[in-house]
Design a protein around this motif. Structure first.
Motif, short mmCIF file in Angstrom:
data_model
loop_
_atom_site.label_atom_id
_atom_site.label_comp_id
_atom_site.label_asym_id
_atom_site.label_seq_id
_atom_site.Cartn_x
_atom_site.Cartn_y
_atom_site.Cartn_z
N ALA A 129 -6.80 6.92 1.15
CA ALA A 129 -8.26 7.05 1.15
C ALA A 129 -8.85 6.07 0.14
N LYS A 130 -9.94 5.41 0.51
CA LYS A 130 -10.57 4.41 -0.34
C LYS A 130 -12.05 4.71 -0.53
N VAL A 131 -12.52 4.50 -1.76
CA VAL A 131 -13.96 4.63 -2.02
C VAL A 131 -14.64 3.40 -1.45
N THR A 140 -19.29 7.54 -0.28
CA THR A 140 -18.67 7.25 1.01
C THR A 140 -17.20 6.91 0.79
N ILE A 141 -16.34 7.60 1.53
CA ILE A 141 -14.89 7.38 1.44
C ILE A 141 -14.38 7.08 2.83
N GLU A 196 -11.83 6.51 9.24
CA GLU A 196 -13.09 7.23 9.46
C GLU A 196 -13.82 7.31 8.13
N ASN A 197 -15.14 7.10 8.16
CA ASN A 197 -15.95 7.21 6.93
C ASN A 197 -16.43 8.64 6.76
#
Length: 73
Positions: free
Chosen positions: A48-50, A61-62, A67-68
């Motif tokens: 998971a990325k910021v 938003t991640i 998927e955002n």
């Protein structure tokens, strides 16, 4: 799965950057724009990325599994 395990608790905007206070699987702390789960933080699921931190709108938003996810206070 991300939404049920992840809680957004606050925002901190400093001269050095924007930070978000979170709780993930019982771990509490801050994440920032360069946070990636499993790489440099245990406060996000692996991969998971910021994507964006917007303290004015109190929105995070991640991106996770292509998927955002948007979290708001």
């Amino acid at each position: 799965r991300l939404s049920s395990d992840f809680n957004l608790t606050g925002f901190l905007n400093t001269d050095e950057g924007k930070y978000v206070f979170v709780n993930y699987l019982g771990n509490e702390g801050t994440i920032s724009k360069n946070s990636i789960g499993g790489v440099n933080t245990n406060l996000l699921p692996k991969g998971a990325k910021v994507i964006n931190i917007d303290p004015k709108a109190m929105r995070l938003t991640i991106n996770y599994e292509n998927e955002n996810f948007i979290f708001e206070l």
